[in-house]
Design an enzyme around this catalytic site. Structure first.
Site, PDB file in Angstrom:
ATOM      1  N   LYS A 106       2.378  -3.403   7.303  1.00  0.00           N
ATOM      2  CA  LYS A 106       2.402  -3.641   5.815  1.00  0.00           C
ATOM      3  C   LYS A 106       4.059  -3.083   5.575  1.00  0.00           C
ATOM      4  O   LYS A 106       4.612  -3.771   4.821  1.00  0.00           O
ATOM      5  CB  LYS A 106       1.686  -2.691   4.930  1.00  0.00           C
ATOM      6  CG  LYS A 106       0.179  -3.281   5.044  1.00  0.00           C
ATOM      7  CD  LYS A 106       0.068  -4.592   4.489  1.00  0.00           C
ATOM      8  CE  LYS A 106       0.244  -4.601   2.942  1.00  0.00           C
ATOM      9  NZ  LYS A 106      -0.287  -6.066   2.265  1.00  0.00           N
ATOM     10  N   TYR A 149      -1.963  -0.662  11.002  1.00  0.00           N
ATOM     11  CA  TYR A 149      -2.059  -1.490   9.859  1.00  0.00           C
ATOM     12  C   TYR A 149      -0.743  -1.076   8.648  1.00  0.00           C
ATOM     13  O   TYR A 149      -0.198  -2.062   8.203  1.00  0.00           O
ATOM     14  CB  TYR A 149      -3.377  -1.027   8.796  1.00  0.00           C
ATOM     15  CG  TYR A 149      -3.315  -1.312   7.246  1.00  0.00           C
ATOM     16  CD1 TYR A 149      -3.372  -2.683   6.932  1.00  0.00           C
ATOM     17  CD2 TYR A 149      -3.414  -0.285   6.604  1.00  0.00           C
ATOM     18  CE1 TYR A 149      -3.421  -2.848   5.679  1.00  0.00           C
ATOM     19  CE2 TYR A 149      -3.357  -0.600   4.999  1.00  0.00           C
ATOM     20  CZ  TYR A 149      -3.216  -1.945   4.769  1.00  0.00           C
ATOM     21  OH  TYR A 149      -3.377  -2.149   3.211  1.00  0.00           O
ATOM     22  N   THR A 174       0.829  -1.168   0.153  1.00  0.00           N
ATOM     23  CA  THR A 174      -0.263   0.036  -0.177  1.00  0.00           C
ATOM     24  C   THR A 174       0.857   1.376  -0.224  1.00  0.00           C
ATOM     25  O   THR A 174       2.089   1.076   0.834  1.00  0.00           O
ATOM     26  CB  THR A 174      -0.871  -0.109   1.262  1.00  0.00           C
ATOM     27  OG1 THR A 174      -1.426   1.238   1.468  1.00  0.00           O
ATOM     28  CG2 THR A 174      -0.117  -0.262   2.478  1.00  0.00           C
ATOM     29  N   ASP A 175       0.310   2.363  -0.369  1.00  0.00           N
ATOM     30  CA  ASP A 175       0.991   3.623  -0.538  1.00  0.00           C
ATOM     31  C   ASP A 175       0.961   4.141   1.081  1.00  0.00           C
ATOM     32  O   ASP A 175       1.809   5.060   1.589  1.00  0.00           O
ATOM     33  CB  ASP A 175       0.315   4.491  -1.431  1.00  0.00           C
ATOM     34  CG  ASP A 175      -1.082   5.023  -1.106  1.00  0.00           C
ATOM     35  OD1 ASP A 175      -1.680   4.292  -0.295  1.00  0.00           O
ATOM     36  OD2 ASP A 175      -1.841   5.755  -1.816  1.00  0.00           O
ATOM     37  N   GLU A 176       0.284   3.503   1.900  1.00  0.00           N
ATOM     38  CA  GLU A 176       0.068   3.991   3.214  1.00  0.00           C
ATOM     39  C   GLU A 176       1.220   4.102   3.986  1.00  0.00           C
ATOM     40  O   GLU A 176       1.701   4.434   4.987  1.00  0.00           O
ATOM     41  CB  GLU A 176      -0.805   3.566   4.061  1.00  0.00           C
ATOM     42  CG  GLU A 176      -2.221   3.584   3.393  1.00  0.00           C
ATOM     43  CD  GLU A 176      -3.645   3.437   4.130  1.00  0.00           C
ATOM     44  OE1 GLU A 176      -3.313   3.420   5.382  1.00  0.00           O
ATOM     45  OE2 GLU A 176      -4.734   3.120   3.379  1.00  0.00           O
TER      46      GLU A 176
HETATM   47  P1  NAD Z   1      -9.360  -7.725   1.831  1.00  0.00           P
HETATM   48  O1  NAD Z   1      -9.402  -7.405   3.387  1.00  0.00           O
HETATM   49  O2  NAD Z   1     -10.824  -7.391   1.040  1.00  0.00           O
HETATM   50  O3  NAD Z   1      -8.958  -9.323   1.936  1.00  0.00           O
HETATM   51  C1  NAD Z   1      -7.723  -9.884   2.325  1.00  0.00           C
HETATM   52  C2  NAD Z   1      -8.080 -11.556   2.178  1.00  0.00           C
HETATM   53  O4  NAD Z   1      -6.876 -12.064   2.994  1.00  0.00           O
HETATM   54  C3  NAD Z   1      -9.503 -12.033   2.809  1.00  0.00           C
HETATM   55  O5  NAD Z   1      -9.953 -12.818   2.103  1.00  0.00           O
HETATM   56  C4  NAD Z   1      -9.060 -12.834   4.076  1.00  0.00           C
HETATM   57  O6  NAD Z   1      -9.904 -14.055   4.243  1.00  0.00           O
HETATM   58  C5  NAD Z   1      -7.577 -13.093   3.590  1.00  0.00           C
HETATM   59  N1  NAD Z   1      -6.849 -13.499   4.865  1.00  0.00           N
HETATM   60  C6  NAD Z   1      -6.722 -12.672   5.895  1.00  0.00           C
HETATM   61  N2  NAD Z   1      -5.719 -13.425   6.903  1.00  0.00           N
HETATM   62  C7  NAD Z   1      -5.330 -14.447   6.410  1.00  0.00           C
HETATM   63  C8  NAD Z   1      -4.586 -15.436   6.706  1.00  0.00           C
HETATM   64  N3  NAD Z   1      -3.729 -15.548   8.041  1.00  0.00           N
HETATM   65  N4  NAD Z   1      -4.067 -16.609   5.741  1.00  0.00           N
HETATM   66  C9  NAD Z   1      -4.764 -16.464   4.712  1.00  0.00           C
HETATM   67  N5  NAD Z   1      -5.729 -15.497   4.151  1.00  0.00           N
HETATM   68  C10 NAD Z   1      -6.037 -14.622   5.088  1.00  0.00           C
HETATM   69  O7  NAD Z   1      -8.101  -7.081   1.508  1.00  0.00           O
HETATM   70  P2  NAD Z   1      -8.074  -6.402  -0.114  1.00  0.00           P
HETATM   71  O8  NAD Z   1      -8.719  -4.877  -0.043  1.00  0.00           O
HETATM   72  O9  NAD Z   1      -8.470  -7.252  -1.181  1.00  0.00           O
HETATM   73  O10 NAD Z   1      -6.673  -6.094  -0.013  1.00  0.00           O
HETATM   74  C11 NAD Z   1      -5.682  -7.014  -0.612  1.00  0.00           C
HETATM   75  C12 NAD Z   1      -4.260  -6.609  -0.467  1.00  0.00           C
HETATM   76  O11 NAD Z   1      -3.968  -5.288  -0.985  1.00  0.00           O
HETATM   77  C13 NAD Z   1      -3.748  -6.322   0.830  1.00  0.00           C
HETATM   78  O12 NAD Z   1      -2.573  -6.991   1.032  1.00  0.00           O
HETATM   79  C14 NAD Z   1      -3.856  -4.921   1.376  1.00  0.00           C
HETATM   80  O13 NAD Z   1      -2.649  -4.595   2.211  1.00  0.00           O
HETATM   81  C15 NAD Z   1      -3.566  -4.374  -0.182  1.00  0.00           C
HETATM   82  N6  NAD Z   1      -4.098  -3.112  -0.350  1.00  0.00           N
HETATM   83  C16 NAD Z   1      -5.439  -2.665  -0.313  1.00  0.00           C
HETATM   84  C17 NAD Z   1      -5.926  -1.552  -0.933  1.00  0.00           C
HETATM   85  C18 NAD Z   1      -7.236  -1.216  -0.956  1.00  0.00           C
HETATM   86  O14 NAD Z   1      -7.730  -0.227  -1.254  1.00  0.00           O
HETATM   87  N7  NAD Z   1      -8.204  -2.225  -0.518  1.00  0.00           N
HETATM   88  C19 NAD Z   1      -5.066  -0.571  -1.266  1.00  0.00           C
HETATM   89  C20 NAD Z   1      -3.775  -0.633  -0.892  1.00  0.00           C
HETATM   90  C21 NAD Z   1      -3.129  -2.109  -0.829  1.00  0.00           C
HETATM   91  P1  TYD Z   2     -10.610   3.780   4.041  1.00  0.00           P
HETATM   92  O1  TYD Z   2     -11.631   3.455   2.986  1.00  0.00           O
HETATM   93  O2  TYD Z   2     -10.976   3.164   5.427  1.00  0.00           O
HETATM   94  O3  TYD Z   2      -9.314   3.638   3.619  1.00  0.00           O
HETATM   95  P2  TYD Z   2      -7.855   4.129   4.041  1.00  0.00           P
HETATM   96  O4  TYD Z   2      -8.023   4.422   5.602  1.00  0.00           O
HETATM   97  O5  TYD Z   2      -6.985   3.041   3.805  1.00  0.00           O
HETATM   98  O6  TYD Z   2      -7.468   5.301   3.268  1.00  0.00           O
HETATM   99  O7  TYD Z   2     -10.900   5.374   4.198  1.00  0.00           O
HETATM  100  C1  TYD Z   2     -10.819   6.294   3.069  1.00  0.00           C
HETATM  101  C2  TYD Z   2     -10.769   7.528   3.657  1.00  0.00           C
HETATM  102  O8  TYD Z   2     -12.261   7.823   4.161  1.00  0.00           O
HETATM  103  C3  TYD Z   2      -9.816   7.726   4.862  1.00  0.00           C
HETATM  104  O9  TYD Z   2      -9.624   9.233   4.556  1.00  0.00           O
HETATM  105  C4  TYD Z   2     -10.771   7.706   6.031  1.00  0.00           C
HETATM  106  C5  TYD Z   2     -12.338   8.088   5.655  1.00  0.00           C
HETATM  107  N1  TYD Z   2     -13.570   7.348   6.198  1.00  0.00           N
HETATM  108  C6  TYD Z   2     -14.592   8.515   6.537  1.00  0.00           C
HETATM  109  O10 TYD Z   2     -14.548   9.498   6.232  1.00  0.00           O
HETATM  110  N2  TYD Z   2     -15.528   7.685   7.058  1.00  0.00           N
HETATM  111  C7  TYD Z   2     -15.876   6.358   7.061  1.00  0.00           C
HETATM  112  O11 TYD Z   2     -16.732   5.944   7.940  1.00  0.00           O
HETATM  113  C8  TYD Z   2     -14.560   5.429   6.598  1.00  0.00           C
HETATM  114  C9  TYD Z   2     -14.508   4.051   6.841  1.00  0.00           C
HETATM  115  C10 TYD Z   2     -13.388   6.356   6.226  1.00  0.00           C
END
Ligand code: NAD
Ligand code: TYD
Length: 348
Positions: free
Chosen positions: A158, A154, A129-131
Protein backbone atom coordinates in the site's frame (compact mmCIF):
# COMPACT_ATOMS: atom_id res chain seq x y z
CA UNK A 1 -20.28 12.26 -13.94
CA UNK A 2 -19.11 8.71 -14.72
CA UNK A 3 -17.51 7.25 -11.61
CA UNK A 4 -15.29 4.18 -11.88
CA UNK A 5 -15.27 2.37 -8.52
CA UNK A 6 -12.66 -0.39 -8.32
CA UNK A 7 -13.18 -3.22 -5.81
CA UNK A 8 -16.83 -2.25 -5.34
CA UNK A 9 -17.84 -5.82 -4.50
CA UNK A 10 -15.58 -5.89 -1.43
CA UNK A 11 -16.35 -4.65 2.06
CA UNK A 12 -15.81 -0.87 1.91
CA UNK A 13 -16.54 -0.52 -1.82
CA UNK A 14 -19.95 -2.17 -1.52
CA UNK A 15 -20.88 0.02 1.45
CA UNK A 16 -19.83 3.04 -0.65
CA UNK A 17 -21.99 1.94 -3.60
CA UNK A 18 -24.98 1.04 -1.41
CA UNK A 19 -24.86 4.53 0.11
CA UNK A 20 -24.22 6.65 -2.98
CA UNK A 21 -25.82 4.90 -5.99
CA UNK A 22 -29.38 5.62 -4.69
CA UNK A 23 -28.40 9.05 -3.34
CA UNK A 24 -26.91 10.40 -6.59
CA UNK A 25 -28.98 9.23 -9.59
CA UNK A 26 -27.32 11.96 -11.69
CA UNK A 27 -24.01 10.03 -11.54
CA UNK A 28 -23.29 6.66 -13.18
CA UNK A 29 -21.26 4.27 -11.03
CA UNK A 30 -19.22 1.58 -12.83
CA UNK A 31 -18.04 -1.14 -10.46
CA UNK A 32 -14.89 -2.88 -11.78
CA UNK A 33 -14.05 -5.89 -9.63
CA UNK A 34 -12.11 -9.10 -10.09
CA UNK A 35 -14.42 -10.96 -7.68
CA UNK A 36 -11.70 -12.50 -5.52
CA UNK A 37 -12.54 -14.53 -2.41
CA UNK A 38 -13.18 -11.21 -0.57
CA UNK A 39 -15.87 -10.04 -2.99
CA UNK A 40 -19.55 -10.91 -2.88
CA UNK A 41 -22.18 -9.83 -5.38
CA UNK A 42 -24.83 -10.39 -2.69
CA UNK A 43 -23.43 -7.20 -1.09
CA UNK A 44 -24.87 -5.28 -4.03
CA UNK A 45 -28.30 -6.86 -4.37
CA UNK A 46 -30.05 -3.63 -3.22
CA UNK A 47 -28.60 -1.59 -6.09
CA UNK A 48 -28.29 -4.27 -8.76
CA UNK A 49 -30.70 -3.22 -11.51
CA UNK A 50 -30.43 0.51 -10.70
CA UNK A 51 -30.23 2.51 -13.94
CA UNK A 52 -27.10 4.38 -12.73
CA UNK A 53 -25.16 1.24 -11.72
CA UNK A 54 -23.06 -1.03 -13.97
CA UNK A 55 -21.02 -4.06 -12.89
CA UNK A 56 -17.99 -5.22 -14.89
CA UNK A 57 -15.89 -8.14 -13.78
CA UNK A 58 -12.23 -7.56 -14.53
CA UNK A 59 -8.66 -7.62 -13.30
CA UNK A 60 -6.65 -4.46 -12.67
CA UNK A 61 -3.44 -6.45 -13.13
CA UNK A 62 -4.20 -6.59 -16.87
CA UNK A 63 -3.69 -3.16 -18.47
CA UNK A 64 -5.73 -4.06 -21.55
CA UNK A 65 -8.81 -4.69 -19.43
CA UNK A 66 -8.40 -1.36 -17.65
CA UNK A 67 -7.89 0.50 -20.92
CA UNK A 68 -11.02 -1.15 -22.36
CA UNK A 69 -13.13 0.14 -19.44
CA UNK A 70 -11.74 3.64 -19.96
CA UNK A 71 -12.50 3.54 -23.71
CA UNK A 72 -16.01 2.21 -23.08
CA UNK A 73 -17.12 4.52 -20.25
CA UNK A 74 -14.65 7.45 -20.16
CA UNK A 75 -14.86 7.85 -16.39
CA UNK A 76 -14.00 11.26 -14.93
CA UNK A 77 -13.68 10.15 -11.31
CA UNK A 78 -11.87 7.04 -10.11
CA UNK A 79 -12.50 5.80 -6.57
CA UNK A 80 -9.85 3.13 -6.13
CA UNK A 81 -10.71 0.59 -3.41
CA UNK A 82 -9.52 -2.62 -5.09
CA UNK A 83 -6.74 -4.34 -3.21
CA UNK A 84 -5.62 -7.45 -1.46
CA UNK A 85 -6.37 -6.23 2.05
CA UNK A 86 -5.61 -8.82 4.72
CA UNK A 87 -2.29 -8.65 6.63
CA UNK A 88 -2.24 -12.35 7.62
CA UNK A 89 -2.72 -13.43 3.99
CA UNK A 90 0.13 -11.12 2.94
CA UNK A 91 2.40 -12.87 5.45
CA UNK A 92 1.55 -16.32 4.09
CA UNK A 93 1.61 -15.28 0.41
CA UNK A 94 2.72 -11.78 -0.56
CA UNK A 95 2.75 -12.15 -4.38
CA UNK A 96 -0.91 -11.20 -5.01
CA UNK A 97 -0.39 -8.08 -2.90
CA UNK A 98 2.43 -6.94 -5.15
CA UNK A 99 0.41 -7.59 -8.33
CA UNK A 100 -2.89 -6.03 -7.33
CA UNK A 101 -1.84 -3.30 -4.93
CA UNK A 102 1.20 -2.06 -6.82
CA UNK A 103 0.85 -3.14 -10.47
CA UNK A 104 -2.96 -2.77 -10.38
CA UNK A 105 -2.68 0.80 -9.09
CA UNK A 106 0.03 1.53 -11.64
CA UNK A 107 -2.21 0.26 -14.49
CA UNK A 108 -5.07 2.45 -13.31
CA UNK A 109 -2.79 5.50 -13.10
CA UNK A 110 -1.47 4.78 -16.59
CA UNK A 111 -5.00 4.52 -17.96
CA UNK A 112 -5.78 7.96 -16.48
CA UNK A 113 -2.56 9.41 -17.92
CA UNK A 114 -3.26 7.94 -21.36
CA UNK A 115 -6.96 8.81 -21.53
CA UNK A 116 -7.40 12.11 -19.71
CA UNK A 117 -6.27 14.65 -22.32
CA UNK A 118 -8.04 17.47 -20.49
CA UNK A 119 -7.52 17.09 -16.76
CA UNK A 120 -10.14 19.67 -15.75
CA UNK A 121 -12.91 18.08 -13.66
CA UNK A 122 -11.09 14.73 -13.40
CA UNK A 123 -9.90 13.02 -10.22
CA UNK A 124 -8.10 9.82 -9.22
CA UNK A 125 -8.89 9.07 -5.58
CA UNK A 126 -6.75 6.44 -3.87
CA UNK A 127 -7.95 4.64 -0.73
CA UNK A 128 -5.11 3.69 1.58
CA UNK A 129 -4.39 2.66 5.12
CA UNK A 130 -2.78 4.04 8.28
CA UNK A 131 -0.64 0.88 8.30
CA UNK A 132 1.78 2.59 5.88
CA UNK A 133 3.03 4.62 8.88
CA UNK A 134 4.12 1.53 10.82
CA UNK A 135 3.56 1.16 14.55
CA UNK A 136 3.04 3.78 17.28
CA UNK A 137 4.30 3.36 20.83
CA UNK A 138 2.11 4.15 23.82
CA UNK A 139 1.56 7.77 22.77
CA UNK A 140 1.16 9.96 19.67
CA UNK A 141 -1.02 9.75 16.55
CA UNK A 142 -0.41 9.40 12.82
CA UNK A 143 -0.51 12.72 10.98
CA UNK A 144 -0.43 13.18 7.20
CA UNK A 145 3.29 14.09 7.51
CA UNK A 146 4.24 10.99 9.53
CA UNK A 147 7.15 9.12 7.90
CA UNK A 148 6.22 5.89 6.11
CA UNK A 149 7.51 2.77 7.90
CA UNK A 150 5.40 -0.24 6.84
CA UNK A 151 5.79 -3.57 8.66
CA UNK A 152 3.94 -6.19 6.58
CA UNK A 153 3.97 -7.07 2.88
CA UNK A 154 0.39 -5.68 2.81
CA UNK A 155 1.32 -2.29 4.26
CA UNK A 156 4.51 -2.15 2.16
CA UNK A 157 2.47 -2.74 -1.01
CA UNK A 158 0.00 0.00 0.00
CA UNK A 159 2.91 2.35 0.77
CA UNK A 160 4.34 1.68 -2.70
CA UNK A 161 0.98 2.45 -4.30
CA UNK A 162 0.63 5.70 -2.31
CA UNK A 163 4.08 6.79 -3.53
CA UNK A 164 3.14 5.99 -7.14
CA UNK A 165 -0.08 8.02 -6.87
CA UNK A 166 1.82 11.03 -5.44
CA UNK A 167 4.48 10.72 -8.14
CA UNK A 168 1.81 10.96 -10.87
CA UNK A 169 0.62 14.22 -9.33
CA UNK A 170 4.13 15.66 -9.17
CA UNK A 171 5.39 14.33 -12.50
CA UNK A 172 2.32 14.38 -14.78
CA UNK A 173 0.09 16.81 -12.93
CA UNK A 174 -2.51 14.05 -12.70
CA UNK A 175 -5.30 15.25 -10.38
CA UNK A 176 -5.16 12.93 -7.36
CA UNK A 177 -6.24 12.74 -3.74
CA UNK A 178 -5.30 10.10 -1.15
CA UNK A 179 -6.97 9.04 2.08
CA UNK A 180 -5.31 6.89 4.76
CA UNK A 181 -7.81 5.46 7.19
CA UNK A 182 -7.81 3.30 10.29
CA UNK A 183 -9.45 -0.13 10.78
CA UNK A 184 -12.99 -0.24 9.38
CA UNK A 185 -15.85 -2.37 10.67
CA UNK A 186 -19.49 -2.78 9.67
CA UNK A 187 -21.76 -4.83 7.38
CA UNK A 188 -20.35 -6.98 4.53
CA UNK A 189 -16.87 -7.38 6.04
CA UNK A 190 -15.35 -10.73 5.13
CA UNK A 191 -14.96 -12.85 8.30
CA UNK A 192 -11.18 -13.06 8.20
CA UNK A 193 -10.79 -9.62 9.85
CA UNK A 194 -10.99 -9.38 13.64
CA UNK A 195 -14.58 -8.22 14.27
CA UNK A 196 -16.57 -10.42 11.83
CA UNK A 197 -14.27 -13.38 12.53
CA UNK A 198 -15.01 -13.17 16.27
CA UNK A 199 -18.76 -12.83 15.62
CA UNK A 200 -18.79 -15.86 13.33
CA UNK A 201 -16.64 -18.01 15.61
CA UNK A 202 -18.71 -17.12 18.68
CA UNK A 203 -21.93 -18.01 16.84
CA UNK A 204 -20.38 -21.40 15.99
CA UNK A 205 -19.19 -21.84 19.59
CA UNK A 206 -15.57 -21.96 18.44
CA UNK A 207 -12.49 -20.56 20.18
CA UNK A 208 -11.90 -16.82 19.70
CA UNK A 209 -8.20 -16.56 18.74
CA UNK A 210 -6.66 -13.39 20.19
CA UNK A 211 -3.08 -12.83 19.00
CA UNK A 212 -0.41 -12.41 21.71
CA UNK A 213 -1.87 -10.86 24.85
CA UNK A 214 -4.58 -8.91 23.03
CA UNK A 215 -2.87 -5.65 23.93
CA UNK A 216 -2.45 -4.31 20.40
CA UNK A 217 -4.50 -1.17 19.83
CA UNK A 218 -6.54 -0.25 16.75
CA UNK A 219 -8.55 2.93 16.07
CA UNK A 220 -11.96 1.67 14.90
CA UNK A 221 -13.89 3.49 12.16
CA UNK A 222 -17.47 2.64 11.20
CA UNK A 223 -17.50 1.92 7.47
CA UNK A 224 -20.30 4.39 6.60
CA UNK A 225 -18.41 7.19 8.38
CA UNK A 226 -15.42 6.28 6.24
CA UNK A 227 -17.51 6.36 3.04
CA UNK A 228 -18.93 9.81 3.92
CA UNK A 229 -15.37 11.06 4.46
CA UNK A 230 -14.32 9.73 1.04
CA UNK A 231 -17.29 11.49 -0.57
CA UNK A 232 -16.24 14.78 1.04
CA UNK A 233 -12.70 14.34 -0.26
CA UNK A 234 -13.69 13.45 -3.84
CA UNK A 235 -16.14 16.33 -4.07
CA UNK A 236 -14.35 19.04 -2.06
CA UNK A 237 -10.77 17.91 -1.41
CA UNK A 238 -7.69 19.71 -2.65
CA UNK A 239 -5.84 18.01 -5.54
CA UNK A 240 -2.50 16.50 -4.54
CA UNK A 241 -3.50 16.37 -0.87
CA UNK A 242 -3.64 13.49 1.59
CA UNK A 243 -6.28 13.24 4.33
CA UNK A 244 -6.12 10.91 7.33
CA UNK A 245 -9.45 9.42 8.46
CA UNK A 246 -9.85 7.86 11.91
CA UNK A 247 -12.68 6.76 14.14
CA UNK A 248 -11.38 8.54 17.23
CA UNK A 249 -11.80 5.25 18.98
CA UNK A 250 -8.72 3.45 20.26
CA UNK A 251 -9.22 0.07 21.88
CA UNK A 252 -7.09 -2.93 22.77
CA UNK A 253 -8.05 -6.05 20.83
CA UNK A 254 -9.03 -7.86 24.01
CA UNK A 255 -11.43 -5.02 24.88
CA UNK A 256 -13.01 -5.29 21.42
CA UNK A 257 -13.42 -9.08 21.69
CA UNK A 258 -14.98 -8.80 25.16
CA UNK A 259 -17.43 -6.16 23.90
CA UNK A 260 -18.41 -8.43 21.01
CA UNK A 261 -19.04 -11.28 23.47
CA UNK A 262 -21.20 -9.08 25.71
CA UNK A 263 -23.31 -7.54 22.92
CA UNK A 264 -23.79 -10.88 21.17
CA UNK A 265 -24.98 -12.48 24.41
CA UNK A 266 -27.28 -9.54 25.17
CA UNK A 267 -28.86 -9.61 21.70
CA UNK A 268 -29.51 -13.34 22.05
CA UNK A 269 -30.83 -13.16 25.61
CA UNK A 270 -27.88 -15.15 27.03
CA UNK A 271 -25.88 -14.56 30.22
CA UNK A 272 -23.51 -11.56 29.69
CA UNK A 273 -20.36 -13.72 30.05
CA UNK A 274 -21.72 -16.62 27.96
CA UNK A 275 -19.16 -16.24 25.13
CA UNK A 276 -16.16 -15.07 27.22
CA UNK A 277 -15.04 -18.65 27.94
CA UNK A 278 -14.25 -19.01 24.22
CA UNK A 279 -11.52 -16.32 24.30
CA UNK A 280 -8.14 -17.99 23.65
CA UNK A 281 -4.75 -16.31 23.47
CA UNK A 282 -2.77 -17.70 20.53
CA UNK A 283 0.64 -17.24 18.92
CA UNK A 284 1.26 -13.63 17.91
CA UNK A 285 1.35 -12.40 14.31
CA UNK A 286 4.95 -11.80 13.10
CA UNK A 287 5.76 -8.08 12.77
CA UNK A 288 2.53 -7.25 14.63
CA UNK A 289 2.20 -3.44 14.91
CA UNK A 290 1.47 -2.47 18.52
CA UNK A 291 -0.73 0.55 18.08
CA UNK A 292 -2.48 2.62 15.39
CA UNK A 293 -4.20 5.94 16.06
CA UNK A 294 -5.17 8.62 13.59
CA UNK A 295 -5.11 12.36 13.98
CA UNK A 296 -8.11 13.41 11.81
CA UNK A 297 -7.78 17.16 12.49
CA UNK A 298 -7.00 18.02 8.86
CA UNK A 299 -10.16 16.51 7.33
CA UNK A 300 -12.25 17.88 10.19
CA UNK A 301 -10.85 21.39 9.80
CA UNK A 302 -10.72 21.54 5.98
CA UNK A 303 -13.84 19.56 5.05
CA UNK A 304 -15.91 19.56 8.25
CA UNK A 305 -15.99 15.75 8.50
CA UNK A 306 -16.40 13.95 11.83
CA UNK A 307 -17.33 10.32 12.53
CA UNK A 308 -20.99 9.99 13.59
CA UNK A 309 -20.90 6.53 15.13
CA UNK A 310 -19.42 5.71 18.53
CA UNK A 311 -17.89 2.25 18.85
CA UNK A 312 -20.80 1.10 21.03
CA UNK A 313 -23.48 2.16 18.52
CA UNK A 314 -21.47 1.02 15.47
CA UNK A 315 -20.60 -2.35 16.97
CA UNK A 316 -24.18 -3.04 18.00
CA UNK A 317 -25.42 -2.20 14.47
CA UNK A 318 -22.71 -4.44 13.01
CA UNK A 319 -23.46 -7.43 15.23
CA UNK A 320 -27.19 -7.06 14.54
CA UNK A 321 -26.45 -7.02 10.82
CA UNK A 322 -24.50 -10.31 11.04
CA UNK A 323 -27.28 -11.90 13.10
CA UNK A 324 -29.93 -10.76 10.61
CA UNK A 325 -27.91 -11.86 7.56
CA UNK A 326 -27.06 -15.48 8.24
CA UNK A 327 -27.54 -16.23 4.50
CA UNK A 328 -24.73 -13.82 3.69
CA UNK A 329 -22.54 -15.32 6.41
CA UNK A 330 -23.20 -18.85 5.12
CA UNK A 331 -22.51 -17.79 1.53
CA UNK A 332 -18.96 -16.67 2.32
CA UNK A 333 -17.98 -19.85 4.13
CA UNK A 334 -16.92 -21.73 1.00
CA UNK A 335 -14.35 -24.51 0.78
CA UNK A 336 -11.68 -21.83 0.15
CA UNK A 337 -12.68 -20.07 3.37
CA UNK A 338 -12.47 -23.28 5.37
CA UNK A 339 -9.04 -23.98 3.86
CA UNK A 340 -7.84 -20.52 4.95
CA UNK A 341 -9.11 -20.99 8.52
CA UNK A 342 -7.27 -24.30 8.75
CA UNK A 343 -4.06 -22.86 7.30
CA UNK A 344 -3.99 -19.75 9.50
CA UNK A 345 -5.32 -21.04 12.80
CA UNK A 346 -4.54 -24.76 13.05
CA UNK A 347 -0.98 -24.27 14.41
CA UNK A 348 -2.27 -22.21 17.36
P1 NAD B 1 -11.75 -6.23 0.55
O1 NAD B 1 -10.64 -7.20 0.62
O2 NAD B 1 -13.00 -6.48 1.30
O3 NAD B 1 -12.19 -6.01 -0.97
C1 NAD B 1 -11.26 -5.82 -2.00
C2 NAD B 1 -12.01 -5.87 -3.32
O4 NAD B 1 -11.05 -5.66 -4.38
C3 NAD B 1 -12.69 -7.22 -3.61
O5 NAD B 1 -14.00 -7.00 -4.06
C4 NAD B 1 -11.81 -7.84 -4.69
O6 NAD B 1 -12.52 -8.70 -5.57
C5 NAD B 1 -11.29 -6.60 -5.42
N1 NAD B 1 -10.03 -6.88 -6.12
C6 NAD B 1 -8.93 -7.50 -5.61
N2 NAD B 1 -7.99 -7.62 -6.55
C7 NAD B 1 -8.48 -7.04 -7.68
C8 NAD B 1 -7.98 -6.84 -8.99
N3 NAD B 1 -6.75 -7.27 -9.34
N4 NAD B 1 -8.75 -6.21 -9.90
C9 NAD B 1 -10.00 -5.78 -9.57
N5 NAD B 1 -10.53 -5.96 -8.36
C10 NAD B 1 -9.78 -6.58 -7.42
O7 NAD B 1 -11.10 -4.82 0.95
P2 NAD B 1 -11.73 -3.63 1.81
O8 NAD B 1 -11.62 -3.97 3.24
O9 NAD B 1 -13.03 -3.27 1.23
O10 NAD B 1 -10.67 -2.48 1.51
C11 NAD B 1 -10.85 -1.56 0.43
C12 NAD B 1 -9.64 -0.62 0.39
O11 NAD B 1 -9.52 0.05 1.64
C13 NAD B 1 -8.31 -1.36 0.18
O12 NAD B 1 -7.53 -0.59 -0.70
C14 NAD B 1 -7.68 -1.40 1.56
O13 NAD B 1 -6.29 -1.39 1.47
C15 NAD B 1 -8.21 -0.11 2.16
N6 NAD B 1 -8.32 -0.13 3.63
C16 NAD B 1 -9.11 -1.05 4.25
C17 NAD B 1 -9.25 -1.01 5.65
C18 NAD B 1 -10.13 -1.98 6.37
O14 NAD B 1 -10.18 -1.92 7.60
N7 NAD B 1 -10.85 -2.85 5.70
C19 NAD B 1 -8.54 -0.05 6.40
C20 NAD B 1 -7.72 0.85 5.72
C21 NAD B 1 -7.64 0.83 4.34
P1 TYD C 1 -7.21 -7.31 11.38
O1 TYD C 1 -8.70 -7.26 11.42
O2 TYD C 1 -6.56 -8.42 10.63
O3 TYD C 1 -6.72 -5.89 10.85
P2 TYD C 1 -5.22 -5.25 10.79
O4 TYD C 1 -4.24 -6.32 10.94
O5 TYD C 1 -5.21 -4.68 9.42
O6 TYD C 1 -5.17 -4.23 11.88
O7 TYD C 1 -6.68 -7.36 12.88
C1 TYD C 1 -7.03 -6.37 13.82
C2 TYD C 1 -6.27 -6.67 15.08
O8 TYD C 1 -6.76 -7.90 15.63
C3 TYD C 1 -4.79 -6.88 14.87
O9 TYD C 1 -4.06 -6.34 15.96
C4 TYD C 1 -4.62 -8.39 14.83
C5 TYD C 1 -5.71 -8.88 15.76
N1 TYD C 1 -6.30 -10.20 15.41
C6 TYD C 1 -6.39 -11.18 16.42
O10 TYD C 1 -6.01 -10.98 17.58
N2 TYD C 1 -6.94 -12.40 16.07
C7 TYD C 1 -7.37 -12.67 14.81
O11 TYD C 1 -7.83 -13.81 14.54
C8 TYD C 1 -7.29 -11.63 13.80
C9 TYD C 1 -7.75 -11.88 12.39
C10 TYD C 1 -6.75 -10.41 14.16
Amino acid sequence: MKILVTGGAGFIGSNFLNLFVPKFPEHTFINFDKLTYAANLLNLKNIDGSSNYIFKQGDLDDYNQVEKIFRQYQPGLIVHFAAESHVDRSILGPAEFIYTNIIGTFNLLEACRNNWDAKEGKLFHHISTDEVYGSLGETGKFKEETRYDPSSPYSASKAASDHLVRSYFKTYNLPVTITNCSNNYGPYQFPEKLIPLMILKALNNQKLPVYGKGENVRDWLYVEDHCEAIWQVVTRGQKGETYNIGGNCELKNIEVVKMICTILAELQGLAPDYYNKLITFVKDRPGHDLRYAIDSKKITKKLGWNPRETFETGLKKTIKWYLDNSDWLNSVQTGEYKKWMKLNYSAN
